[in-house]
Design an enzyme around this catalytic site. Structure first.
Site, mmCIF file in Angstrom:
data_model
loop_
_atom_site.group_PDB
_atom_site.id
_atom_site.type_symbol
_atom_site.label_atom_id
_atom_site.label_comp_id
_atom_site.label_asym_id
_atom_site.label_seq_id
_atom_site.Cartn_x
_atom_site.Cartn_y
_atom_site.Cartn_z
ATOM 1 N N HIS A 50 0.830 -1.205 0.000
ATOM 2 C CA HIS A 50 0.000 0.000 0.000
ATOM 3 C C HIS A 50 0.863 1.254 0.000
ATOM 4 O O HIS A 50 1.899 1.315 0.666
ATOM 5 C CB HIS A 50 -0.909 0.009 1.231
ATOM 6 C CG HIS A 50 -1.900 -1.109 1.240
ATOM 7 N ND1 HIS A 50 -3.043 -1.097 0.476
ATOM 8 C CD2 HIS A 50 -1.919 -2.288 1.916
ATOM 9 C CE1 HIS A 50 -3.736 -2.207 0.685
ATOM 10 N NE2 HIS A 50 -3.069 -2.946 1.554
ATOM 11 N N ILE A 338 -1.301 -6.507 13.965
ATOM 12 C CA ILE A 338 -0.740 -6.271 12.635
ATOM 13 C C ILE A 338 -1.719 -6.773 11.577
ATOM 14 O O ILE A 338 -1.652 -7.914 11.110
ATOM 15 C CB ILE A 338 0.645 -6.944 12.479
ATOM 16 C CG1 ILE A 338 1.546 -6.566 13.650
ATOM 17 C CG2 ILE A 338 1.271 -6.521 11.150
ATOM 18 C CD1 ILE A 338 1.815 -5.092 13.804
ATOM 19 N N SER A 344 2.780 -4.432 3.965
ATOM 20 C CA SER A 344 3.499 -3.261 3.460
ATOM 21 C C SER A 344 4.455 -2.706 4.501
ATOM 22 O O SER A 344 5.558 -2.255 4.181
ATOM 23 C CB SER A 344 2.506 -2.162 3.063
ATOM 24 O OG SER A 344 1.454 -2.665 2.283
ATOM 25 N N CYS A 444 -0.293 -32.794 -10.023
ATOM 26 C CA CYS A 444 1.070 -32.874 -9.492
ATOM 27 C C CYS A 444 1.176 -33.370 -8.052
ATOM 28 O O CYS A 444 2.263 -33.745 -7.610
ATOM 29 C CB CYS A 444 1.766 -31.522 -9.622
ATOM 30 S SG CYS A 444 1.064 -30.207 -8.603
#
Length: 480
Positions: A50, A338, A344, A444
């Site tokens: 950001h 957080i 960022s 896979c």
């Protein structure tokens, strides 16, 4: 043994602190309850760097977002992590001269974000032809970027390990308390106790639990779930910029963005939940993603959705990051609350918390600190001549394991054997993208499991998707 620092949590914040602290002559251990770093909040986000215009000026979020954004391109270059400065738009579909966009413009200017401007709807559509006709105007932020969030987290961790940080995975912290010796802290875990002069609390949605064990000044974190939908690689060009709606009290809203690997991503929702481990997607939330994304970007190719997922971010009461030393618990440092723009801000969070700890411990700097890390080699990045030469020297790079993403056995071997190597399907996936393509590992997965079994020396039935009880094969079939 008394360590200098213990870090709780192996997400982007914890690993950023670990990398920055590794610049000093310190004994450092990082404790992570998962089988890998990047196994919690950091593994499911929007992958946006950001610009820094959303956070309220004067807050920790605003300061660290802008600083982290400024650091990110150089950091990704040093760690060999994909980074693209694609720019962002916050669009208004309600009115011209939107008060919300004017507020964001003013915030950005106060936060020191450069080159912000408000575009008319017509100007915005010239840059993004697939914007809805309902878009009246847009705030344009050219310094916004996108990144590979997995490789950023893993790259910081690997680089920290290169510089001597010890990582203890599958190690769940159960308690933190003053050490019996009277010096530092005792950190109790599922694998015994550790003691250290300082502790960094980067435990994501559980950070309030550990903070409140040591401090009378309590904090509270609300887990907030966000659901996403990911579209096929062929749709990555539907928009070139990251497209945001006007933000609400619950966050930045449902965005539409390209990824650094060429997919198109839509989300997240914002639903407060009780269980911080609840990453289930719901039909209602996914319908919400589609509806809100479609208001701003028209004719989204929804038939190309290849997967849906959810992440949980840590919302602290008060809405700001909780960064720094607890007032009544000397040597205990928080990286709590957080949420966005945490990815960022992570380089700046690491820088700031490491500086605080260095100021307390007064360590010498390491003269031989290694600042760069080389990522996994992708043969597609080579010329045909270089690739043929590589295959002649190392034939594993000539064997395609994941057809959708063209991942070779050589890349998977590198992912397993490098520092903090992968031990699960998700560990391989986050490092190489094997299983991230259109078939979502339908082709896979058995082959990747065979390679993990062979290289790790574990029984086939013990291989997991993401550690713990997430086994793929419950019991190996016995032959007659």
């Amino acid at each position: 043994m008394l360590l200098d620092t213990i870090i709780i949590g192996g997400g982007v914040s914890g690993c950023a602190v670990a990398r920055e602290l590794s610049r000093y002559q310190l004994s450092i251990a990082l404790l992570e309850k998962g089988e890998d770093v990047c196994s919690g909040t950091s593994k499911a986000n929007s992958a946006i760097v950001h610009a820094g215009f959303d956070a309220v000026p004067g807050t920790c979020k605003a300061r660290l977002n802008v600083r982290g954004s400024q650091m990110m391109e150089t950091l990704c270059g040093d760690l060999d992590v994909p980074y693209i400065r694609n720019g962002a738009m916050v669009v208004s579909t309600e009115q011209e001269n939107s008060p919300a966009l004017e507020t964001l413009l003013a915030r950005g200017a106060a936060n020191g974000v450069s080159s912000l401007q408000i575009l008319s709807g017509a100007e915005a559509r010239r840059l993004e032809p697939n914007l809805s006709d309902e878009v009246k105007e847009a705030l344009y932020a050219p310094t916004s970027a996108i990144v590979d969030p997995f490789l950023l987290n893993i790259g910081m961790a690997e680089n920290a390990a290169q510089n001597g940080v010890q990582f203890y995975l599958n190690t769940e912290v159960t308690a933190v308390r003053p050490a019996g010796s009277g010096e530092g802290w005792e950190v109790c875990t599922s694998r015994g106790s550790f003691t250290a002069r300082t502790v960094v609390n980067a435990a994501g949605v559980h950070a309030d639990l550990f903070h409140n064990m040591v401090s009378a000044k309590k904090i509270h974190i609300t887990p907030r779930r966000g659901c996403y939908q990911l579209l096929d690689r062929k749709d990555g060009g539907w928009v070139r910029h990251t497209i945001f709606p006007e933000p609400t009290r619950l966050g930045k809203g449902v965005l539409v963005t390209p990824t650094v690997h060429g997919n198109l991503l839509m989300g997240p929702t914002a639903v407060n939940i009780a269980d911080g481990e609840d990453v289930a997607t719901t039909a209602a939330e996914l319908t919400d993603v589609v509806g809100k994304a479609g208001r701003n970007v028209r004719n989204l190719p929804l038939r190309d959705v290849i997967t849906s997922f959810a992440g949980v971010r840590a919302h602290a009461d008060g809405g700001d990051f909780v960064i720094g030393e607890a007032e009544d618990a000397p040597g205990f440092f928080d990286c709590a609350g957080i949420e966005s723009p945490g990815l960022s801000a992570s380089p700046a969070i690491g820088e700031e918390v490491a500086a605080l700890i260095a100021d307390r411990l007064k360590p010498a700097r390491r003269e031989n600190w290694i600042g760069k890390r080389t990522g996994i080699l992708h043969p597609d990045s080579l010329t045909p001549e270089e690739r043929n030469d590589l295959i002649r020297r190392e034939p594993a790079y000539g064997r395609i394991i994941c057809r959708c993403e063209k991942v070779t056995e050589g890349e998977i071997l590198d992912a397993i054997h490098r520092p903090l190597g992968a031990v699960s399907l998700d560990g391989v996936k986050r490092r190489t993208r094997a299983g991230m393509g259109r078939c979502q590992s339908g082709f896979c997965m058995p082959r990747v499991m065979e390679i993990l079994q062979r290289e790790c020396g574990e029984p086939f039935e013990t291989i997991t998707k993401c550690g713990g009880a997430s086994r793929i094969v419950l019991e190996k079939m016995k032959r007659n």
